[in-house]
Scaffold this motif. Structure first.
Motif, mmCIF file in Angstrom:
data_model
loop_
_atom_site.group_PDB
_atom_site.id
_atom_site.type_symbol
_atom_site.label_atom_id
_atom_site.label_comp_id
_atom_site.label_asym_id
_atom_site.label_seq_id
_atom_site.Cartn_x
_atom_site.Cartn_y
_atom_site.Cartn_z
ATOM 1 N N ARG B 68 -19.068 -79.791 26.707
ATOM 2 C CA ARG B 68 -19.988 -79.136 27.129
ATOM 3 C C ARG B 68 -20.679 -78.529 28.392
ATOM 4 N N MET B 77 -18.040 -84.128 30.026
ATOM 5 C CA MET B 77 -18.377 -84.316 29.313
ATOM 6 C C MET B 77 -19.029 -85.654 29.958
ATOM 7 N N GLU B 80 -22.110 -90.611 29.535
ATOM 8 C CA GLU B 80 -23.817 -91.640 29.172
ATOM 9 C C GLU B 80 -24.146 -90.300 27.389
ATOM 10 N N TYR B 81 -23.705 -89.521 27.303
ATOM 11 C CA TYR B 81 -23.961 -88.418 26.107
ATOM 12 C C TYR B 81 -23.669 -89.695 24.960
ATOM 13 N N LYS B 84 -25.939 -90.902 24.046
ATOM 14 C CA LYS B 84 -26.946 -90.006 23.925
ATOM 15 C C LYS B 84 -27.619 -89.802 22.291
ATOM 16 N N ILE B 85 -25.704 -89.630 21.565
ATOM 17 C CA ILE B 85 -26.006 -89.133 20.854
ATOM 18 C C ILE B 85 -26.176 -89.798 19.290
ATOM 19 N N TYR B 191 -16.702 -89.506 32.337
ATOM 20 C CA TYR B 191 -16.420 -88.492 32.120
ATOM 21 C C TYR B 191 -15.465 -88.302 31.360
ATOM 22 N N LYS B 215 -30.003 -82.554 20.155
ATOM 23 C CA LYS B 215 -29.818 -83.716 20.899
ATOM 24 C C LYS B 215 -29.374 -82.996 22.335
ATOM 25 N N LEU B 216 -28.122 -82.204 22.576
ATOM 26 C CA LEU B 216 -27.896 -82.680 23.964
ATOM 27 C C LEU B 216 -27.719 -80.786 24.220
ATOM 28 N N ASP B 218 -27.405 -78.924 26.477
ATOM 29 C CA ASP B 218 -26.511 -78.205 27.208
ATOM 30 C C ASP B 218 -24.414 -77.527 26.610
ATOM 31 N N THR B 219 -24.565 -78.446 25.001
ATOM 32 C CA THR B 219 -22.959 -79.179 24.205
ATOM 33 C C THR B 219 -22.997 -77.574 23.210
#
Lengths: 335, 377
Positions: B68, B77, B80-81, B84-85, B191, B215-216, B218-219
């Motif tokens: 991230r 990170m 919950e990511y 989310k993936i 985290y 999808k993410l 900010d990564t």
């Protein structure tokens, strides 16, 4: 621009060889204008002595060219890890437009060098150097090739940008669409195979004709060069897929790897040597009428022709065997 | 053909005895030549070994690492990511990793601390790398303490020491349970340091990486192939830089060789004069001189390469280790797999034998055209 030792070495060799040839060509011009074998002048003596230097320089230059051809292929192979999509040397040569021209120029320089050295050898057999002016005029034709090779190779290496990690990976995904293609287009295997065997037969016939009638040496050389080119196409088109046992894998470099039992060396080494020898026959056979050279032409030309034919036969035997012993079956698809 | 071979044999025979007659001069040349080959070959063999070692290690690593980024910097990170993936087609495994660095005042070095849930460690047990065991004099069953982020001290029992095979990466490694890791390093629940994903089909990797960035946003995904490619070019580049720096040495050697070859002593000149007087031709003298160069080159090349081989593969390349490996307190002791390839040998040939030969051509030719009467007078 990449700064790896192999690239530095390749550039170093090109520069040095170009300089050696430029030096030699300066001398060649002197010979063409001033050479007079019947003169006993100091100048003629200096020129005669300097021919030794030039032939030594050129022998070394062309040996270096041969090794640099090998190094160029090895280097392309080893750099394949640094480009997205490049699986082997083919991918690296496709990285920019200069890759393949460099390889072809290196091969042309190698063959013209070999032909020149054969002519030089023949000329040195005659006590009166009958071909000296011709020899050095031809040398002037090789110089532009060597310099072109240097320039093209430099451009090839200079325009290389390896795909390394960037702080934001965005560039990788955008560049993937134009990543290097890993393939070599091959022509129809059926046509390639037909051409391969027909040209081989034709070359054999021209060889037999030359050995019996002592004429047609140039035809033999032309056939030799044609067979060389056709064999290269055939290797790309159908021999290598049989070696890989994969109908769409045409790469001419991967067969040099250990995974395929180094099969490439068994094809390329005899093929290159055979082509050089055939070229040699073409270079020396026309001079049988020159009195001081007749003896060595009569002695050497058939010898070269025999050797060349034997090596070509080896290439044919090897590739036929590789096709027959492969587990790939293409009946009904290719023929 | 046999006549040709016999002639060359006699020439070699003559050359060898003539070389032995001038021992000191030729030994000096041989020594310098060997040294040049040795230095260049050591650099090549060593960087190549590092490169292949990196490749071998990374073979085992996951295909994608997801980090991230906050304000352009690597950040923690959120767990919950992982949800989310969601399910991405082609990903066979995804998990959050916990790792970080720890500065140890006692040894003035950095350790890599990593949580290893699959090792079955209790909260007071650790597994340490061989480098740490060496500098802290630890064995299995001994205790090691770490200062936590909030100033408390926790003591752990060494349960296992990682074997030295993977020392290049595991030398400074400390493995502990997840709870112990969070307590020591202060990363709260929920985290991770980053997320790793395993992908079965290598052709899908970049597509999956593309999906992840959508999808993410900010990564950033880091691909294993990218790391390998980068290592490849970085090592090739370091090797190249070292060679450029050594170019001065090669040039000095070339000048030395030129000087040696052109500065023929009166005795040598007389020798050539006599040879020509008894019937040798210029070509024969040239041949003899090239055999001389060939014998010296071959011996120097073999000796230098052999010495470099021993230096790198049996002596851990003691001379250049700090330069090429990077700087660290916890030096890994690693024994690279011996490896020689044609490309290296050809490159080395062009950096040593080729310049030598080119430098000596003109002096040799000068010597060979000497007239017998001028030197014997």
């Amino acid at each position: 621009m990449l700064l790896s030792p192999a690239i530095l070495a390749l550039i170093l060799v090109s520069v040095t060889v170009s300089l050696m040839l430029l030096l030699a060509s300066g001398f060649a011009i002197q010979i063409i204008t001033l050479w007079d074998i019947n003169s006993g002048s100091e100048q003629q003596l200096v020129l005669e002595r300097r021919t030794y230097l030039i032939s030594t320089l050129l022998t070394w230059a062309f040996v270096a060219e041969l090794v640099s051809l090998l190094l160029f292929v090895y280097n392309a192979e080893s750099m394949s890890g640094q480009f997205v999509g490049a699986m082997c040397a083919t991918g690296v040569l496709n990285v920019n437009v200069w890759g393949w021209p460099t390889l072809f120029l290196k091969m042309i320089v190698f063959f013209s060098g070999a032909a020149w050295l054969t002519l030089n050898y023949l000329d040195n057999q005659g006590y009166d150097y009958p071909l000296v002016k011709l020899k050095y005029s031809l040398l002037l034709l090789i110089v532009p090739l060597v310099i072109a090779e240097f320039v093209v190779q430099l451009l090839h290496f200079q325009e290389m940008e390896p795909d390394v990690i960037v702080s934001c990976c965005g560039s990788l995904f955008s560049s993937e669409s134009e990543s290097v293609a890993a393939g070599v287009a091959g022509i129809q295997p059926r046509i390639a195979m037909l051409a391969f065997y027909v040209s081989g037969l034709a070359m054999l016939l021209s060889g037999v004709w030359f050995l019996r009638r002592k004429s047609g040496g140039i035809l033999f050389a032309v056939m030799g060069v044609a067979v060389f080119v056709i064999s290269m196409i055939a290797i790309v088109s159908f021999v290598s897929p049989y070696i890989y046992e994969h109908p769409h894998h045409h790469c001419p470099f991967c067969i040099l790897k250990s995974g395929h039992d180094f099969a490439g060396y068994f094809l390329y080494i005899p093929l290159f040597v055979a082509a050089v020898l055939a070229l040699g026959v073409g270079v020396i056979s026309p001079w049988a009428k020159v009195p001081s050279l007749a003896a060595s032409v009569v002695k050497d030309a058939p010898r070269l022709a025999w050797l060349s034919m034997a090596l070509f036969a080896m290439v044919y035997a090897m590739s036929t065997w590789m096709v027959l012993s492969s587990s790939l079956t293409m009946q009904g698809v290719w023929w | 053909m046999t006549k040709f071979i016999r002639k060359q044999r006699y020439l070699i025979d003559f050359t060898l005895s003539s070389l032995l007659r001038r021992k000191t001069k030729n030994l000096g040349l041989l020594l310098v030549y060997t040294l040049i080959v040795f230095i260049l070959a050591s650099v090549m063999l060593f960087t190549h070994a590092l490169r292949s070692e990196a490749g071998i290690i990374l073979q085992e690593s996951p295909e994608i690492i997801l980090q991230r980024m906050v304000a352009g910097r690597h950040a923690l990170m959120p767990a919950e990511y992982l949800e989310k993936i969601g399910r991405v087609r082609g990903v066979v495994r995804k998990e959050g990793r916990l790792w970080g660095y720890f500065y140890d005042y006692a040894t003035k070095s950095n350790y890599t601390m990593m949580a290893a849930p699959d090792k079955g460690l209790s909260n007071s047990e650790v597994i340490i790398g061989a480098g740490i065991a060496r500098v802290r004099w630890l064995g299995i069953g001994d205790f090691i303490s770490f200062n936590s982020f909030d100033g408390k001290t926790y003591t752990f029992e060494v349960k296992e020491i990682l074997d030295s095979e993977s020392e290049l990466v595991s030398s400074d490694l400390v493995l502990m349970s997840e709870t112990a890791w969070r307590t020591t390093l202060g990363v709260p629940e929920g985290y991770f340091t980053d997320i790793v994903l395993s992908v079965r089909n290598p052709r899908e990797v970049s597509k999956i990486a593309g999906k992840l960035t959508l999808k993410l946003p900010d990564t950033r995904p880091i691909l294993r192939d990218e790391i390998l490619r980068t290592y490849d070019s970085v090592f090739a580049w370091r090797q190249g830089i070292t060679f450029v720096l050594l170019a001065g040495a090669v040039l000095a050697f070339v000048i030395f060789a030129w000087d040696k070859a052109s500065g023929l002593s009166a005795e040598e000149k007389r020798e050539i004069g006599i040879l020509k007087a008894v019937g040798w031709e210029t070509g024969d003298v040239l041949h003899m001189k090239f055999w001389e160069g060939g014998i010296i080159s071959l011996s120097a090349f073999m000796l230098g390469y052999l010495a470099a081989y021993v230096h790198v593969f049996y002596g851990s390349a003691v001379l250049f280790e700090p330069v090429l490996k990077g700087w660290a307190v916890l030096y890994p002791e690693f024994h690279p797999v011996p490896f020689i390839d044609g490309m290296q040998v050809a490159t080395l040939f062009f950096f040593t034998v080729f310049p030598y030969t080119v430098a000596t051509i003109i002096p040799i030719w000068r010597a060979s055209i000497t007239d017998p009467d001028t030197v014997m007078r």
